[in-house]
Write a protein that holds these residues in place. Structure first.
Motif, short mmCIF file in Angstrom:
data_model
loop_
_atom_site.label_atom_id
_atom_site.label_comp_id
_atom_site.label_asym_id
_atom_site.label_seq_id
_atom_site.Cartn_x
_atom_site.Cartn_y
_atom_site.Cartn_z
N LEU A 57 46.89 -5.91 46.25
CA LEU A 57 48.05 -6.13 45.53
C LEU A 57 48.83 -5.22 45.20
CD1 LEU A 57 46.35 -9.16 42.94
CD2 LEU A 57 47.66 -9.33 45.25
N ASP A 58 48.19 -4.22 44.89
CA ASP A 58 49.16 -2.80 44.46
C ASP A 58 49.84 -2.25 45.76
OD1 ASP A 58 48.08 -3.11 41.94
OD2 ASP A 58 46.54 -1.63 42.00
N SER A 61 52.69 -4.60 46.58
CA SER A 61 53.81 -4.54 45.62
C SER A 61 54.74 -3.27 45.72
CB SER A 61 53.11 -4.57 44.14
OG SER A 61 52.32 -5.49 43.57
N GLN A 65 58.33 -7.72 47.04
CA GLN A 65 58.50 -8.29 45.78
C GLN A 65 57.81 -9.69 45.93
OE1 GLN A 65 62.80 -8.60 44.70
NE2 GLN A 65 62.50 -10.29 43.20
N PHE A 66 56.93 -10.02 45.05
CA PHE A 66 56.16 -11.10 44.88
C PHE A 66 57.24 -12.21 44.19
CE2 PHE A 66 52.31 -8.72 45.18
CZ PHE A 66 51.53 -9.27 46.38
N LYS A 109 49.16 -9.03 36.45
CA LYS A 109 50.06 -8.09 37.09
C LYS A 109 51.33 -8.94 37.20
CE LYS A 109 46.52 -5.88 39.89
NZ LYS A 109 46.93 -4.49 39.64
N ILE A 111 52.02 -11.99 38.94
CA ILE A 111 51.99 -12.38 40.30
C ILE A 111 51.63 -13.70 40.45
CG2 ILE A 111 51.33 -12.33 42.68
CD1 ILE A 111 50.79 -9.06 41.94
#
Length: 332
Positions: A57-58, A61, A65-66, A109, A111
């Motif tokens: 995820l990091d 990111s 852009q989620f 986060k 998301i």
């Protein structure tokens, strides 16, 4: 040979993923995240642990852009201008770890994710046939001496447990009765496992996720492989799931193919999209285009590699296929 070439070229892929990524959207797909050994999954899904998932995820990111479902729809329709290329996070199969493990990470986060579920398994009423296969293999690995009835049921004889494992994993949706016979012979109580392990999300958990703003959408009724079904069977299981989701106020505008959309004919999409409420469908063939413009391909993230490696290899493969003009799936 192909894999070696892709691995080699991927090592030279640039680090500016936002520029090198060939599509305006990234659609990663996972099934489960857990630090535990899950006997119904460990032989069929190479799921990631919490640390690996957070690292993915990091990394994503940094370059994408989620977005949530509304933003995703607006983007596809040309009504949303993100600061970067977008990513829509997706999960399949509705496993309980999505509620227990994944969502707390996503909430921390900020998301969004959508989980494509099979209504047949909600509240742990049944177990998907591949999960049964994983339970069976775990039991076989534990036993030094194998019950002779296993060979009779499989109609296969081998001293190699590896070969027996492959034989079991080859059993498809239409061979579920063979898997059930094997669970009986090996004294695997699937119903007890369902009640004790609770591998799937409950209806109450799904409602809670919906209220939190996460998407709950369609993955067929009971996870059949679509290229093994007739056109009418495909439409029946898809529409049955659509009706269930709509009745319960879940996300009924999308559908993700269980396993793969490989070999699914154009006629299915023609019939499906007569339903004007269906916004799009999702496959899992990696970075590819599709002659069905509303069928979008996702990137499998459970290959045993991290997000950076997976995406660089996907980009490399897409570029190689592009040279041969073969990076678009053509439906007949």
């Amino acid at each position: 040979m192909k894999e070696k070439i892709i691995n080699l070229l991927a090592n030279f892929a640039g680090n500016d993923l936002e520029k090198s990524f060939p599509l305006p959207y990234c659609l990663p797909v996972y099934h489960c995240v857990s630090d535990e050994k899950l006997p119904h999954l460990n032989h069929i899904i190479n799921y990631k642990n919490v640390k690996q998932f957070e690292q993915d995820l990091d990394y994503l990111s940094k370059y994408f852009q989620f977005v949530n479902w509304g933003e995703f729809k607006d983007f596809i329709n040309g009504n949303f201008n993100p600061k970067k290329k977008i990513a829509l996070l997706t999960f399949d199969d509705g496993f309980r770890e999505f509620y227990d493990v994944v969502v707390p990470i996503l909430e921390r986060k900020g998301i969004y994710a959508v989980n494509f579920i099979n209504p047949a398994f909600i509240d742990n009423k049944n177990l998907m046939f591949r999960c049964k296969a994983s339970l069976i293999i775990n039991e076989i690995e534990k036993n030094k001496d194998l019950n002779p009835d296993v060979y009779n049921i499989l109609q296969f004889n081998s001293d190699s447990k590896s070969e027996i494992k492959q034989k079991i994993l080859q059993l498809n949706y239409h061979k579920t009765e063979i898997l059930d016979k094997l669970t009986d012979v090996l004294e695997i109580n699937v119903n007890s496992f369902l009640q004790e392990q609770k591998p799937y999300l409950s209806f109450d958990q799904l409602k809670s996720l919906n209220q939190k703003g996460f998407g709950i959408s369609s993955h067929s009724w009971d996870h059949s492989l679509y290229n093994e079904l007739s056109l009418n069977q495909k439409l029946e299981t898809t529409n049955k799931t659509f009706d269930y989701l709509k009745y319960n106020d879940f996300l009924y505008e999308s559908f993700a193919f269980p396993f793969t959309d490989f070999g699914v004919e154009k006629a299915f999409f023609d019939e499906l999209f007569k339903n004007k409420e269906m916004f799009c469908t999702f496959g899992s063939a990696g970075i590819k285009l599709d002659s069905i413009s509303k069928n979008l391909q996702r990137i499998p993230m459970e290959t045993g590699e991290n997000a950076e490696t997976i995406l660089k290899k996907e980009i490399t493969y897409y570029q190689l296929k592009g040279i041969l003009n073969k990076n678009k799936i053509l439906r007949k």
